[in-house]
Design a protein around this motif. Structure first.
Motif, PDB file in Angstrom:
ATOM      1  N   VAL A 228       0.852  -1.186   0.000  1.00 33.80           N
ATOM      2  CA  VAL A 228       0.000   0.000   0.000  1.00 33.80           C
ATOM      3  C   VAL A 228       0.891   1.241   0.000  1.00 33.80           C
ATOM      4  O   VAL A 228       1.671   1.454   0.938  1.00 33.80           O
ATOM      5  CB  VAL A 228      -0.931   0.019   1.232  1.00 33.80           C
ATOM      6  N   PHE A 229       0.787   2.068  -1.030  1.00 32.12           N
ATOM      7  CA  PHE A 229       1.618   3.254  -1.151  1.00 32.12           C
ATOM      8  C   PHE A 229       1.131   4.358  -0.204  1.00 32.12           C
ATOM      9  O   PHE A 229      -0.068   4.495   0.030  1.00 32.12           O
ATOM     10  CB  PHE A 229       1.599   3.772  -2.586  1.00 32.12           C
ATOM     11  N   PRO A 230       2.049   5.166   0.319  1.00 28.51           N
ATOM     12  CA  PRO A 230       1.641   6.337   1.102  1.00 28.51           C
ATOM     13  C   PRO A 230       0.832   7.287   0.224  1.00 28.51           C
ATOM     14  O   PRO A 230       0.999   7.312  -0.999  1.00 28.51           O
ATOM     15  CB  PRO A 230       2.977   6.971   1.513  1.00 28.51           C
ATOM     16  N   GLU A 231      -0.027   8.097   0.880  1.00 24.56           N
ATOM     17  CA  GLU A 231      -0.877   8.989   0.098  1.00 24.56           C
ATOM     18  C   GLU A 231      -1.311  10.182   0.945  1.00 24.56           C
ATOM     19  O   GLU A 231      -1.463  10.084   2.166  1.00 24.56           O
ATOM     20  CB  GLU A 231      -2.105   8.229  -0.400  1.00 24.56           C
ATOM     21  N   LEU A 232      -1.486  11.320   0.279  1.00 26.58           N
ATOM     22  CA  LEU A 232      -1.966  12.538   0.919  1.00 26.58           C
ATOM     23  C   LEU A 232      -3.364  12.834   0.392  1.00 26.58           C
ATOM     24  O   LEU A 232      -3.608  12.803  -0.813  1.00 26.58           O
ATOM     25  CB  LEU A 232      -1.027  13.706   0.605  1.00 26.58           C
ATOM     26  N   PHE A 233      -4.295  13.146   1.317  1.00 29.91           N
ATOM     27  CA  PHE A 233      -5.682  13.358   0.951  1.00 29.91           C
ATOM     28  C   PHE A 233      -6.157  14.747   1.373  1.00 29.91           C
ATOM     29  O   PHE A 233      -5.820  15.230   2.452  1.00 29.91           O
ATOM     30  CB  PHE A 233      -6.583  12.322   1.628  1.00 29.91           C
ATOM     31  N   LYS A 234      -6.970  15.355   0.506  1.00 28.76           N
ATOM     32  CA  LYS A 234      -7.659  16.604   0.823  1.00 28.76           C
ATOM     33  C   LYS A 234      -9.149  16.282   0.941  1.00 28.76           C
ATOM     34  O   LYS A 234      -9.758  15.756   0.013  1.00 28.76           O
ATOM     35  CB  LYS A 234      -7.416  17.634  -0.287  1.00 28.76           C
TER      36      LYS A 234
END
Length: 349
Positions: A228-234
């Motif tokens: 599972v890749f890291p991710e940034l969410f808005k």
């Protein structure tokens, strides 16, 4: 404490017995007793060695370049406890969350004299005031969010939430709660103390902050073993929808410690190669760190809301006293000072 802290606890126990703390350099000015005035300064939360009860809250006076290494023990004639996790200032009180001791110390933010201890937690993480009479506290092991009565400083009930709950933010009558063991951000109705909704993100979300436009930003560190890749969410808190997601390029970036500047328009975070910054209008992640990792053991990050000074905590070897490095927003070095063992987070006055 992070998972890696738990894994190395036994190893650290041996190191503590074998190693003396590294002496501070001559230029580090240490104040033996707590002195907090209206001057501009920064509180440093030092976790301390797991199971050794060496947690401390330090204070750095920016104007005088003087460090008070331990605010709590001199003011209360007892140590703070085992693993200082976080702090929150509310209604002229400071709430110090002590993770492995399962408690929150309520102190005067100027004298650091304790007026009460909130107990009964399994492993508390973060404290969020909901109103003058109520607060939520997340937890590592309890599978719930504690609801604390601030008039009696007791836990009055718990909100079931399976997993390791972490940082949380309130928007109107909603509290948005990250969960490290989940791929969801949970939405709690602060009127009913019930989880009303959940928002799909990526596994291992822990950091959350709010920008000047009212949007929430959530950072998930991902999971290498689960691919599972890291991710940034808005996230739009009005409708609980994800408006933007930006995936990191590698599984091993390990981003964490998401922070916002004082004007609430630039994000900062730690990753494997250093400190990165991202204006909230950008839709692509930066490729070059504003501060390179170098030989630091990067563990904590803070951004001064007044001038965007970057505070970087180096845990060194998790045994000796850590170091704090200060930088300008462009990454130019300012100075450094000693703190306590395993400095992790910063709170500004």
């Amino acid at each position: 404490m992070r998972l890696r802290r738990i894994k190395v606890a036994c190893f650290l126990s041996l190191l503590v017995a074998a190693n003396a703390c590294k002496k501070d350099k001559p230029e580090d000015k240490i104040q033996p007793t707590p002195v907090i005035t209206n001057s501009t300064g920064v509180f440093v939360v030092n976790e301390g060695t797991f199971n050794f009860g060496t947690a401390k809250i330090s204070y750095y006076n920016i104007a005088t370049d003087v460090v008070t290494e331990d605010l709590f023990k001199p003011a209360n004639n007892r140590p703070l406890g085992d693993v200082a996790q976080s702090m929150c200032f509310f209604n002229n009180k400071a709430y110090v969350v002590v993770n492995n001791s399962g408690k929150i110390e309520v102190v005067d933010p100027k004298t650091f004299v304790a007026s009460s201890t909130i107990s009964g937690f399994k492993s508390p993480r973060y404290f969020l005031p909901v109103n003058d009479n109520k607060a939520y506290v997340t937890d590592l092991f309890s599978n719930s969010i504690a609801v604390v009565d601030l008039t009696t400083n007791t836990i009055k009930k718990n909100i079931l939430c399976i997993g390791w709950t972490e940082q949380l933010v309130r928007v109107s009558d909603k509290a948005f709660v990250t969960n490290y063991n989940s791929d969801k951000v949970y939405v709690v109705n602060t009127t009913t103390d019930v989880i009303d909704d959940s928002i799909a993100v990526t596994y291992s979300c822990a950091s959350i902050t709010k920008d000047k436009n009212g949007f929430l930003w959530v950072l998930s560190s991902g999971n290498e073993k689960k691919n599972v890749f890291p991710e940034l969410f808005k996230i739009n808190p009005a409708n609980n929808k994800v408006e933007l997601s930006i995936q990191f390029s590698t599984l091993t970036d390990s981003p964490n410690r998401l922070c916002m500047n004082g004007s609430l328009d630039v994000l900062y975070y730690l990753a494997k190669n250093g400190v990165y910054k991202l204006p909230i209008g950008d839709t692509q992640l930066p490729t070059t760190p504003v501060i390179k990792k170098g030989n630091y053991n990067l563990y904590g990050l803070g951004i001064d809301p007044k001038n965007e000074t970057i505070y970087l905590a180096d845990a060194i070897d998790y045994v000796q006293i850590g170091k704090i490095y200060r930088y300008k927003p462009d990454g130019s070095f300012i100075n450094s000072f000693a703190a306590g063992i395993i400095p992790s987070s910063f709170y500004f006055n």
